[in-house]
Motif scaffolding. Structure first.
Motif, PDB file in Angstrom:
ATOM      1  N   LEU A 140       1.192  -0.945  -0.040  1.00 34.34           N
ATOM      2  CA  LEU A 140       0.032   0.072   0.015  1.00 34.34           C
ATOM      3  C   LEU A 140       1.030   0.997   0.058  1.00 34.34           C
ATOM      4  O   LEU A 140       0.655   2.043  -0.473  1.00 34.34           O
ATOM      5  N   PHE A 168       2.995   1.382  -3.519  1.00 35.81           N
ATOM      6  CA  PHE A 168       1.778   1.838  -4.512  1.00 35.81           C
ATOM      7  C   PHE A 168       1.726   3.048  -5.003  1.00 35.81           C
ATOM      8  O   PHE A 168       1.976   3.777  -5.964  1.00 35.81           O
ATOM      9  N   PRO A 169       2.009   4.479  -4.143  1.00 34.75           N
ATOM     10  CA  PRO A 169       1.281   5.833  -4.280  1.00 34.75           C
ATOM     11  C   PRO A 169       2.608   6.493  -5.123  1.00 34.75           C
ATOM     12  O   PRO A 169       3.027   6.950  -5.701  1.00 34.75           O
ATOM     13  N   PHE A 206       3.440   5.344  -8.525  1.00 37.49           N
ATOM     14  CA  PHE A 206       2.914   6.018  -9.513  1.00 37.49           C
ATOM     15  C   PHE A 206       3.357   6.753  -9.970  1.00 37.49           C
ATOM     16  O   PHE A 206       3.057   7.902 -10.446  1.00 37.49           O
ATOM     17  N   ALA A 207       3.438   7.989  -8.189  1.00 39.39           N
ATOM     18  CA  ALA A 207       4.357   9.596  -8.430  1.00 39.39           C
ATOM     19  C   ALA A 207       5.289   9.556  -9.374  1.00 39.39           C
ATOM     20  O   ALA A 207       5.419  10.600 -10.316  1.00 39.39           O
ATOM     21  N   GLY A 266       5.749   7.250 -11.826  1.00 42.55           N
ATOM     22  CA  GLY A 266       5.616   6.686 -13.201  1.00 42.55           C
ATOM     23  C   GLY A 266       6.693   5.520 -13.415  1.00 42.55           C
ATOM     24  O   GLY A 266       7.390   5.161 -14.240  1.00 42.55           O
ATOM     25  N   CYS A 267       5.529   4.385 -12.515  1.00 38.81           N
ATOM     26  CA  CYS A 267       5.983   3.181 -12.475  1.00 38.81           C
ATOM     27  C   CYS A 267       5.581   2.940 -14.097  1.00 38.81           C
ATOM     28  O   CYS A 267       6.197   1.447 -14.227  1.00 38.81           O
ATOM     29  N   LEU A 268       4.562   3.003 -14.931  1.00 34.96           N
ATOM     30  CA  LEU A 268       3.969   2.291 -15.899  1.00 34.96           C
ATOM     31  C   LEU A 268       4.289   3.608 -16.747  1.00 34.96           C
ATOM     32  O   LEU A 268       3.536   3.962 -17.973  1.00 34.96           O
ATOM     33  N   THR A 311       1.157  10.771 -14.858  1.00 37.81           N
ATOM     34  CA  THR A 311       2.971  10.686 -13.751  1.00 37.81           C
ATOM     35  C   THR A 311       2.782   9.852 -15.117  1.00 37.81           C
ATOM     36  O   THR A 311       3.698   9.411 -15.580  1.00 37.81           O
ATOM     37  N   THR A 362      -1.193   6.286 -15.531  1.00 41.04           N
ATOM     38  CA  THR A 362      -1.327   6.382 -13.612  1.00 41.04           C
ATOM     39  C   THR A 362      -1.115   8.168 -13.500  1.00 41.04           C
ATOM     40  O   THR A 362      -0.397   9.001 -14.212  1.00 41.04           O
ATOM     41  N   MET A 409      -1.902  10.733 -10.570  1.00 37.85           N
ATOM     42  CA  MET A 409      -1.372  11.716  -8.870  1.00 37.85           C
ATOM     43  C   MET A 409      -1.963  12.600  -8.927  1.00 37.85           C
ATOM     44  O   MET A 409      -3.091  13.153  -9.510  1.00 37.85           O
ATOM     45  N   PHE A 434      -3.590   8.500  -5.602  1.00 38.70           N
ATOM     46  CA  PHE A 434      -2.963   7.482  -6.988  1.00 38.70           C
ATOM     47  C   PHE A 434      -3.834   6.555  -7.758  1.00 38.70           C
ATOM     48  O   PHE A 434      -4.259   5.669  -6.757  1.00 38.70           O
TER      49      PHE A 434
END
Lengths: 161, 251
Positions: free
Chosen positions: A4, A7-8, A11-12, A14-16, B213, B217, B219, B239
């Motif tokens: 958990l 996850f953020p 994402f912050a 830009g993991c994708l 992002t 994805t 934010m 997120f």
């Protein structure tokens, strides 16, 4: 619960990430000499031996969309032809028993890989398989490259004049 | 406390159900990676715009600011033969309650602009009420994390794509539960644990700004109010993972 927290953070950062130009060439299952830039769509091909005796080959197609909007992609827009030992040119077709190969749009910044079976009207030993990709991205204003041919090289097929 | 556990279970239910659905889907054993020989997926499933689903899954941190005086609270003391009582909001002797917690969201686009979804969240806080005592019982503050605020709501909203940003306007329609843990003395003199609870409808307009992002994805920072309790406020950072790149529109 550890996921958990990751996850953020992921994402912050830009993991994708989306597709980056020429990334299709980074894979050894396609021949970089088959690379085509068709505007938004970039595509590269590879051939491998058939999985079924009645087929000519398996076509590996890697592609990516460099744009921020979907772009057309139609494998049926490729003209496939095979050349036998006598030099006869014969058309090849995609084996599509579920009729699922048709015009779709590659999502914005997406990449993909598809493998399809190629078959001639009659099983033959081919010395070349040629692709004309002019129709692979309908609506693209970018001119496609000239047709190119794969020729057998040991167990593999590679793009050669 | 029983209500709190029940509320948490309801909130956690979708989290438990989702992995099970995913597991059920993964029970298909793929035979080949070649189109026509594949049995678990179709051509284009993983990359095409047409075969992607415009779903969004999100998780975030929230903070709410509630005004207890605007609410009427129902109190319960003890488990066996519980004593029930009512308490006006002013009797808590607090101007506001602030909490911090998590929220979760699942939503999907019904067209290129409008989306529907479900949002649920839970937040905790520590409050120090100075009670004006009710007639039936004597109650006192219980120290520690003694405030729980849970929301569950359907969401309807619209998105305006602005390149790397999106502006969204949405409304949450649902229920919220606020619960303060207290200690109280029953008429027989025994001190027991209890709670003050407020269950209320929620109609929360929100404004949100997303930053992409990555293609899938975002934010988001958001802020909202509550139509039924105009002094309440909430805000958060979330997120999200999107099933369709840029939700189908970058501009």
């Amino acid at each position: 619960m550890r996921w958990l927290a990751l996850f953020p953070l992921g994402f912050a950062l830009g993991c994708l990430p989306g597709y980056s130009s020429h990334a299709v060439n980074a894979h050894p299952d396609v021949d970089a000499r088959s690379f085509q830039n068709l505007g938004c769509l970039e595509v590269a091909f590879g051939l491998r031996p058939p999985a079924h005796d009645t087929d000519a080959a398996v076509l590996i197609t890697r592609f990516g969309n460099t744009c921020l909007h979907p772009t057309a992609f139609d494998l049926r827009g490729i003209a496939f032809s095979g050349v036998d030992r006598e030099g006869h040119v014969l058309p090849l077709s995609i084996v599509d028993p579920r009729a699922e190969v048709h015009l779709l749009h590659v999502d914005a910044a997406a990449r993909g890989i598809e493998k399809v079976r190629l078959r001639a009207a009659a099983p033959l030993e081919l010395t070349a398989i040629c692709l004309n990709v002019a129709g692979i991205s309908p609506g693209s204003s970018h001119p496609p490259g000239p047709p190119f041919c794969f020729r057998p090289s040991g167990e593999y097929w590679e793009v050669r004049p | 406390m029983k209500r709190l556990v029940l509320a948490l279970l309801v909130l956690a239910l979708p989290l438990v159900a989702l992995p099970r659905q995913a597991h059920a889907h993964s029970s298909c054993h793929e035979q080949s990676d070649i189109t026509g020989d594949r049995v678990c997926s179709r051509f284009g499933d993983l990359w095409s715009h047409e075969r992607s689903f415009p779903l969004t899954l999100g998780v975030g941190l929230t903070s709410s600011h509630l005004v207890p005086a605007a609410r009427n609270w129902s109190g319960t003391l003890g488990k066996d033969n519980p004593v029930r009582f009512r308490l006006p909001g002013q009797a808590l002797g607090m101007r506001s309650i602030d909490d911090v917690g998590f929220d979760f969201r699942m939503s999907g686009y019904v067209n290129r602009t409008l989306y529907l979804g479900i949002d649920w969240g839970v937040a905790l806080g520590s409050v120090h009420p100075t009670f004006a005592q009710p007639a039936e019982v004597e109650i006192r503050n219980k120290s520690g994390i003694n405030f729980v605020h849970a929301k569950i709501a359907s969401v309807i909203g619209a998105r305006l794509p602005l390149g790397p940003f999106s502006a969204r306007l949405e409304a949450l329609i649902g229920l919220q539960i606020a619960s303060v843990t207290v200690e109280g003395r029953k008429p027989n003199g025994e001190w027991v644990q209890g709670s003050l609870n407020n269950l209320a409808f929620l109609l929360e307009p929100r404004v949100a700004v997303d930053l992409w992002t990555g293609p899938w994805t975002t934010m988001t920072v958001w802020g909202g109010g509550n139509v039924f309790f105009p002094a309440d406020r909430s805000m958060g950072v979330s997120f999200a993972l999107h099933g369709r790149a840029f939700d189908g529109r970058y501009f």
